[in-house]
Write an enzyme that holds these catalytic residues in place. Structure first.
Site, PDB file in Angstrom:
ATOM      1  N   SER A  37      52.750  33.157  41.692  1.00 52.69           N
ATOM      2  CA  SER A  37      51.352  33.513  41.399  1.00 52.69           C
ATOM      3  C   SER A  37      51.202  34.150  40.020  1.00 52.69           C
ATOM      4  O   SER A  37      50.101  34.511  39.613  1.00 52.69           O
ATOM      5  CB  SER A  37      50.803  34.465  42.466  1.00 52.69           C
ATOM      6  N   ASN A 124      52.789  44.232  49.443  1.00 56.16           N
ATOM      7  CA  ASN A 124      51.565  44.071  50.234  1.00 56.16           C
ATOM      8  C   ASN A 124      50.555  45.181  49.965  1.00 56.16           C
ATOM      9  O   ASN A 124      49.363  44.921  49.765  1.00 56.16           O
ATOM     10  CB  ASN A 124      51.897  43.982  51.717  1.00 56.16           C
ATOM     11  N   HIS A 170       5.840  24.557  45.388  1.00 55.83           N
ATOM     12  CA  HIS A 170       6.234  23.143  45.511  1.00 55.83           C
ATOM     13  C   HIS A 170       6.274  22.459  44.135  1.00 55.83           C
ATOM     14  O   HIS A 170       6.093  21.247  44.050  1.00 55.83           O
ATOM     15  CB  HIS A 170       5.299  22.360  46.434  1.00 55.83           C
ATOM     16  N   LYS A 297      17.699  14.582  19.905  1.00 56.69           N
ATOM     17  CA  LYS A 297      17.829  15.418  21.093  1.00 56.69           C
ATOM     18  C   LYS A 297      18.169  16.870  20.795  1.00 56.69           C
ATOM     19  O   LYS A 297      18.907  17.187  19.894  1.00 56.69           O
ATOM     20  CB  LYS A 297      18.910  14.863  22.033  1.00 56.69           C
ATOM     21  N   GLU A 304      21.499  24.218  32.013  1.00 58.02           N
ATOM     22  CA  GLU A 304      22.036  23.248  32.972  1.00 58.02           C
ATOM     23  C   GLU A 304      23.356  23.717  33.573  1.00 58.02           C
ATOM     24  O   GLU A 304      23.610  23.548  34.771  1.00 58.02           O
ATOM     25  CB  GLU A 304      22.233  21.894  32.290  1.00 58.02           C
ATOM     26  N   TYR A 331      49.765  41.236  56.674  1.00 58.01           N
ATOM     27  CA  TYR A 331      49.801  40.397  55.483  1.00 58.01           C
ATOM     28  C   TYR A 331      50.286  38.992  55.807  1.00 58.01           C
ATOM     29  O   TYR A 331      51.203  38.794  56.595  1.00 58.01           O
ATOM     30  CB  TYR A 331      50.726  41.018  54.418  1.00 58.01           C
ATOM     31  N   LYS A 339      42.915  35.570  44.735  1.00 61.07           N
ATOM     32  CA  LYS A 339      42.692  35.963  43.342  1.00 61.07           C
ATOM     33  C   LYS A 339      41.978  34.926  42.495  1.00 61.07           C
ATOM     34  O   LYS A 339      41.073  35.258  41.733  1.00 61.07           O
ATOM     35  CB  LYS A 339      44.029  36.328  42.698  1.00 61.07           C
TER      36      LYS A 339
END
Ligand code: ARG
Length: 474
Positions: A37, A124, A170, A297, A304, A331, A339
């Site tokens: 990890s 732990n 609406h 554009k 977005e 654990y 995480k």
């Protein structure tokens, strides 16, 4: 662990895991590759070192370490912190996670005393401690960022003055509302997000250190003292619970998902507002993007992505909840999966808040376009019905009378204003309600969308912001 990871120094590894004593052989490459990890829990290095320092001081207080041993380990931990901060820390192949890496380096630097660091402690309780410390700091930072966005909404609301736009239901024009009112609506939603993050932070402010692997310790450790040392408001009451629950992570990820949903709603409106169809706002060049093919554009990509990334934030939450479901006490390695969703949600919300704050702060509004859309005659229909109510007509009848005029005007039988003026039950006084800008001024009840109610709302928004600034230490 990946052989190709350039950060790993294979030469320096003795290949030994923390648990090698019970094992005749070393870990398989596939096991390490799958279970490691370190790539993501490195982010907690500072918290891991803080937790270890408190643990070491605690052990010295109860006589598990001599003063000299304590100082040797603390000095080593400080060196590790310096190496981590400067990026010079060298990870080795057997560094499974940040806890392993720090302890391994401490034993290299501190000599025999280093071997005592992990006394009466397990990864732990250590990882649960680290993660709670990490959350305390990071959730506060996220909340501060949101506060900044709320401030920009207030500034833009104050600048907007009496500008009004159509309020929608609406996504159909319903009644005119002040632009300030619309902007602050989002600000109030974000205020609840700040409140939620702070409440989550308060609830998770409990130290699990001293819970050990699952059952506490036979050694005379001092969990209350280490909790105080680390600045936790409380200390665990049940070691099994302390090491095994990640409800605080789930809460944090939920809070962040909801922030994401609020940002997504803001994003969606800005996509609409900046379109040619609406033309209510234009983005500053710094906060818009162009097209690789279409020269004309100007695209609202921030808005977005605020909308799009909310999907990922919801995914982080549902994935985590599924991971937690069904785990027996205490654990389980499944918990290592807490995480990445947490870190990702914090990072994504942080980035989104910063980008939207800048986008909204710098955008240009077009009051004429907003007001022209809001001045469509039919948005006065409710005001006409309420005019009849004031004359004693039951609202349901008033609704039908005005509805019939709207139907007539839509059928081309004249303007609503003329039809109302010609109706003896309404007449010219009622017809004046159809005029540009009249509608918004009518809504004056508490929390309403008109200028008469606005100062009260602004005052209470400001008071909320002041209270939050204090709670956020700003
Ligand atoms: N990297 C692990 C985690 O994040 C540390 C805990 C490992 N504990 C264990 N008993 N294997 O959860």
């Amino acid at each position: 662990m990946s052989e190709h990871d350039p950060d790993i120094d294979h030469e320096r590894s003795d290949g030994k895991t923390l648990w090698h004593g019970r094992f005749a052989g070393g870990p398989a490459e596939a096991l390490m590759a799958y279970t490691v990890s370190l790539p993501f829990d490195q982010a907690m290095w500072r918290d891991d070192i803080d937790g270890s320092m408190a643990h070491v001081r605690g052990m010295a207080r109860v006589g598990l370490l001599t003063g000299a041993e304590r100082d040797a380990i603390l000095t080593a931990l400080e060196s590790v912190a310096t190496e981590m901060a400067s990026g010079s820390f060298e990870f080795v192949e057997s560094d499974e996670d940040i806890h392993t890496a720090v302890e391994r380096r401490v034993t290299e630097l501190a000599g025999p005393a280093g071997g005592k660091l992990h006394t009466a402690r397990s990864r732990n309780d250590q990882v649960a401690t680290d993660l709670r410390l990490w959350c305390k700091r990071e959730l506060l930072e996220v909340a501060r960022g949101i506060h900044g966005l709320q401030l920009v909404l207030l500034t833009r609301a104050l600048d907007a003055g009496t500008t009004y736009l159509p309020g929608y239901t609406h996504l159909q024009r319903a009644q005119p509302v002040l632009l300030a009112h619309h902007l602050l609506a989002h600000g109030w939603a974000l205020a609840r997000d700040v409140d939620r993050l702070l409440a989550t932070r308060t609830r998770l402010d409990v130290s699990p250190l001293g819970a050990g692997a699952l059952a506490g310790s036979s050694l005379p450790i001092d969990p209350v003292g280490t909790a105080e040392d680390l600045g936790f408001a409380g200390v665990f009451d049940n070691s099994l619970d302390a090491v095994s629950d990640r409800d605080f992570v789930a809460e944090a990820v939920f809070d962040l998902a909801l922030v994401g949903i609020h940002l997504s709603r803001i994003g969606e409106e800005w996509v609409l507002w900046t379109s040619g169809e609406f033309g209510f706002a234009r983005l500053d060049d710094g906060y818009a993007t162009g097209s690789s093919m279409l020269p004309q554009k100007k695209n609202p990509d921030i808005a977005e992505l605020a909308r799009g990334k909310s999907g990922r934030l919801i995914g982080n939450l549902t994935g985590l909840l599924a991971t937690l479901k069904g785990l027996p006490l205490a654990y389980n390695r499944d918990l290592q999966e807490d995480k990445e969703p947490l870190f990702d949600s914090v990072e994504q919300v942080t980035l989104a808040v910063a980008a939207l704050t800048g986008m909204i702060a710098t955008a240009t509004f077009f009051p004429e376009a907003m007001q022209a859309a809001a001045d469509e005659e039919t948005t006065a229909a409710t005001d006409l019905a309420e005019y009849l109510v004031r004359a004693g007509v039951p609202f349901r009848d008033a609704h039908a009378i005005v509805g019939a005029h709207v139907r007539a005007t839509l059928a081309g039988q004249g303007s609503l204003r003329d039809l109302v003026a010609a109706d003896p039950s309404l007449g010219p006084e009622a017809a004046a309600l159809v005029g540009p800008g009249v509608g918004v001024s009518m809504r004056s009840s508490r929390g309403a969308a008109g200028p008469a109610a606005m100062p009260v709302q602004v005052e209470s928004y400001r008071a909320m912001m002041d209270r939050d600034a204090e709670r956020l230490g700003l």
